[in-house]
Design a protein around this motif. Structure first.
Motif, PDB file in Angstrom:
ATOM      1  N   PRO A  27       0.823  -1.214   0.000  1.00 22.24           N
ATOM      2  CA  PRO A  27       0.000   0.000   0.000  1.00 22.24           C
ATOM      3  C   PRO A  27       0.856   1.263   0.000  1.00 22.24           C
ATOM      4  N   GLY A  28       0.369   2.284  -0.688  1.00 22.15           N
ATOM      5  CA  GLY A  28       1.060   3.564  -0.733  1.00 22.15           C
ATOM      6  C   GLY A  28       1.590   3.896  -2.115  1.00 22.15           C
ATOM      7  N   GLU A  29       2.501   4.878  -2.160  1.00 17.52           N
ATOM      8  CA  GLU A  29       3.034   5.379  -3.425  1.00 17.52           C
ATOM      9  C   GLU A  29       4.257   4.589  -3.891  1.00 17.52           C
ATOM     10  N   HIS A  30       4.391   4.525  -5.212  1.00 11.24           N
ATOM     11  CA  HIS A  30       5.512   3.822  -5.857  1.00 11.24           C
ATOM     12  C   HIS A  30       5.993   4.626  -7.051  1.00 11.24           C
ATOM     13  N   GLY A  31       7.323   4.762  -7.172  1.00 11.82           N
ATOM     14  CA  GLY A  31       7.886   5.381  -8.362  1.00 11.82           C
ATOM     15  C   GLY A  31       7.513   4.570  -9.587  1.00 11.82           C
ATOM     16  N   PHE A  32       7.303   5.258 -10.699  1.00 10.10           N
ATOM     17  CA  PHE A  32       6.818   4.626 -11.924  1.00 10.10           C
ATOM     18  C   PHE A  32       7.480   5.361 -13.073  1.00 10.10           C
ATOM     19  N   HIS A  33       8.244   4.643 -13.901  1.00 13.10           N
ATOM     20  CA  HIS A  33       9.030   5.296 -14.950  1.00 13.10           C
ATOM     21  C   HIS A  33       9.123   4.435 -16.204  1.00 13.10           C
ATOM     22  N   VAL A  34       9.318   5.102 -17.327  1.00 11.09           N
ATOM     23  CA  VAL A  34       9.746   4.414 -18.550  1.00 11.09           C
ATOM     24  C   VAL A  34      11.270   4.393 -18.482  1.00 11.09           C
ATOM     25  N   LYS A  80      14.270  -0.033  -4.806  1.00 14.41           N
ATOM     26  CA  LYS A  80      14.475  -1.160  -5.718  1.00 14.41           C
ATOM     27  C   LYS A  80      13.352  -1.269  -6.739  1.00 14.41           C
ATOM     28  N   ARG A  81      13.661  -1.965  -7.805  1.00 16.41           N
ATOM     29  CA  ARG A  81      12.715  -2.180  -8.898  1.00 16.41           C
ATOM     30  C   ARG A  81      11.925  -3.447  -8.597  1.00 16.41           C
ATOM     31  N   VAL A  82      10.601  -3.302  -8.450  1.00 17.63           N
ATOM     32  CA  VAL A  82       9.785  -4.441  -8.032  1.00 17.63           C
ATOM     33  C   VAL A  82       8.915  -5.017  -9.154  1.00 17.63           C
ATOM     34  N   ALA A  83       8.851  -4.360 -10.303  1.00 19.22           N
ATOM     35  CA  ALA A  83       8.140  -4.891 -11.463  1.00 19.22           C
ATOM     36  C   ALA A  83       8.679  -4.239 -12.717  1.00 19.22           C
ATOM     37  N   CYS A  84       8.607  -4.988 -13.828  1.00 14.94           N
ATOM     38  CA  CYS A  84       9.147  -4.505 -15.099  1.00 14.94           C
ATOM     39  C   CYS A  84       8.366  -5.145 -16.238  1.00 14.94           C
ATOM     40  N   TYR A 110      10.751  13.116  -6.923  1.00 13.51           N
ATOM     41  CA  TYR A 110      10.780  14.033  -8.065  1.00 13.51           C
ATOM     42  C   TYR A 110      11.951  15.004  -8.057  1.00 13.51           C
ATOM     43  N   LYS A 111      12.950  14.792  -7.197  1.00 10.96           N
ATOM     44  CA  LYS A 111      14.077  15.717  -7.185  1.00 10.96           C
ATOM     45  C   LYS A 111      15.429  15.031  -7.046  1.00 10.96           C
ATOM     46  N   SER A 112      15.535  13.942  -6.275  1.00 10.66           N
ATOM     47  CA  SER A 112      16.837  13.282  -6.106  1.00 10.66           C
ATOM     48  C   SER A 112      17.338  12.763  -7.436  1.00 10.66           C
ATOM     49  N   GLN A 113      18.637  12.892  -7.650  1.00 12.13           N
ATOM     50  CA  GLN A 113      19.253  12.466  -8.905  1.00 12.13           C
ATOM     51  C   GLN A 113      19.982  11.138  -8.693  1.00 12.13           C
ATOM     52  N   PRO A 114      19.945  10.245  -9.633  1.00  8.97           N
ATOM     53  CA  PRO A 114      19.382  10.422 -10.973  1.00  8.97           C
ATOM     54  C   PRO A 114      17.971   9.881 -11.128  1.00  8.97           C
ATOM     55  N   ALA A 115      17.373   9.286 -10.062  1.00  7.78           N
ATOM     56  CA  ALA A 115      16.121   8.564 -10.287  1.00  7.78           C
ATOM     57  C   ALA A 115      15.038   8.801  -9.243  1.00  7.78           C
ATOM     58  N   GLY A 116      15.126   9.840  -8.430  1.00  8.63           N
ATOM     59  CA  GLY A 116      14.046  10.157  -7.511  1.00  8.63           C
ATOM     60  C   GLY A 116      14.023   9.373  -6.222  1.00  8.63           C
ATOM     61  N   ASN A 117      15.119   8.646  -5.915  1.00  9.75           N
ATOM     62  CA  ASN A 117      15.214   7.898  -4.660  1.00  9.75           C
ATOM     63  C   ASN A 117      14.045   6.927  -4.493  1.00  9.75           C
ATOM     64  N   SER A 118      13.689   6.239  -5.569  1.00  7.48           N
ATOM     65  CA  SER A 118      12.508   5.378  -5.599  1.00  7.48           C
ATOM     66  C   SER A 118      12.731   3.953  -5.105  1.00  7.48           C
ATOM     67  N   HIS A 165      13.446  14.015 -17.424  1.00  4.63           N
ATOM     68  CA  HIS A 165      13.510  12.765 -18.186  1.00  4.63           C
ATOM     69  C   HIS A 165      12.164  12.563 -18.882  1.00  4.63           C
ATOM     70  N   ALA A 166      12.177  12.132 -20.099  1.00  8.25           N
ATOM     71  CA  ALA A 166      10.921  11.825 -20.791  1.00  8.25           C
ATOM     72  C   ALA A 166      10.173  10.699 -20.089  1.00  8.25           C
ATOM     73  N   GLY A 167      10.902   9.809 -19.416  1.00  4.95           N
ATOM     74  CA  GLY A 167      10.292   8.667 -18.740  1.00  4.95           C
ATOM     75  C   GLY A 167       9.768   8.940 -17.348  1.00  4.95           C
ATOM     76  N   ASP A 168       9.838  10.173 -16.859  1.00  5.06           N
ATOM     77  CA  ASP A 168       9.331  10.508 -15.526  1.00  5.06           C
ATOM     78  C   ASP A 168       7.809  10.534 -15.540  1.00  5.06           C
ATOM     79  N   LEU A 169       7.180   9.654 -14.777  1.00  6.45           N
ATOM     80  CA  LEU A 169       5.723   9.552 -14.702  1.00  6.45           C
ATOM     81  C   LEU A 169       5.257   9.864 -13.279  1.00  6.45           C
ATOM     82  N   PRO A 170       3.977  10.192 -13.103  1.00  2.70           N
ATOM     83  CA  PRO A 170       3.448  10.362 -11.750  1.00  2.70           C
ATOM     84  C   PRO A 170       3.542   9.038 -10.974  1.00  2.70           C
ATOM     85  N   ASN A 171       3.686   9.143  -9.661  1.00  2.13           N
ATOM     86  CA  ASN A 171       3.724   7.943  -8.818  1.00  2.13           C
ATOM     87  C   ASN A 171       2.435   7.151  -8.940  1.00  2.13           C
ATOM     88  N   LEU A 172       2.562   5.831  -8.804  1.00  2.04           N
ATOM     89  CA  LEU A 172       1.411   4.951  -8.658  1.00  2.04           C
ATOM     90  C   LEU A 172       0.988   5.015  -7.199  1.00  2.04           C
TER      91      LEU A 172
END
Length: 174
Positions: A64-71, A164-168, A154-162, A107-114
């Motif tokens: 539950p909660g917010e998750h980073g989401f990117h291309v 580990k990657r949990v789905a792809c 939306y500010k930490s570089q290079p990827a927003g401090n999101s 980044h073109a791949g920056d999307l709103p959080n899920l």
């Protein structure tokens, strides 16, 4: 009788004008694979709609909660931690940023959080500028979409401090 038919026609026309515009037909999709020990499953679709791309997702198995989401740049989800997807899709070489910024300022791949509900489900819809549904250096076809464990700040570089990657999932044309 004729006036009733005219009034009915006017009422139907007025109701049609209030209707929600239809969701554009998806032109690409990604079937998500669980990564980093998660149980996430779902599908993301992409459809052009004027100057934006409509991104829709239906996902289960999230915390539950917010998750980073990117291309992401790479169209490869084979690594158990999705590192094979490489970094965020960034053809203009810009800094990571908020999805509301102009596409040439992030980044073109920056999307709103899920946002997942208490049951771990997310039903997502966003209209995003800067995503092009084509192959090649400027397009997102054959790239990947990644969900992260934590929210994007939306500010930490290079990827927003999101985290580990949990789905792809690889973005493929329909």
């Amino acid at each position: 009788m004729k006036s009733i038919a005219i009034l009915s026609g006017v009422a139907l026309a007025a109701l049609a004008g209030c209707a929600t515009p239809p969701t554009p037909r998806p032109m690409a999709h990604a079937q998500l694979e669980a990564k980093s020990g998660s149980a996430i499953q779902g599908r993301v679709t992409f459809a052009p709609h004027g100057e934006v791309t409509v991104v829709e997702a239906h996902i289960g198995g999230l915390t539950p909660g917010e998750h980073g989401f990117h291309v992401h740049e790479g169209g490869d989800c084979s690594a158990p931690d999705a590192t094979s997807a490489k970094g965020h899709f960034n053809p203009a070489g810009k800094m990571h940023g908020h999805h509301h910024h102009h596409p040439m300022e992030r980044h073109a791949g920056d999307l709103p959080n899920l946002v997942a509900n208490a049951q771990g489900q997310a039903h997502y819809r966003a209209e995003v500028k800067g995503l092009v549904l084509k192959a090649g250096p400027e397009g997102i076809l054959e790239r990947s979409v990644v969900i992260h464990a934590d929210p994007d700040d939306y500010k930490s570089q290079p990827a927003g401090n999101s985290g580990k990657r949990v789905a792809c999932g690889v973005i493929k044309p329909i």
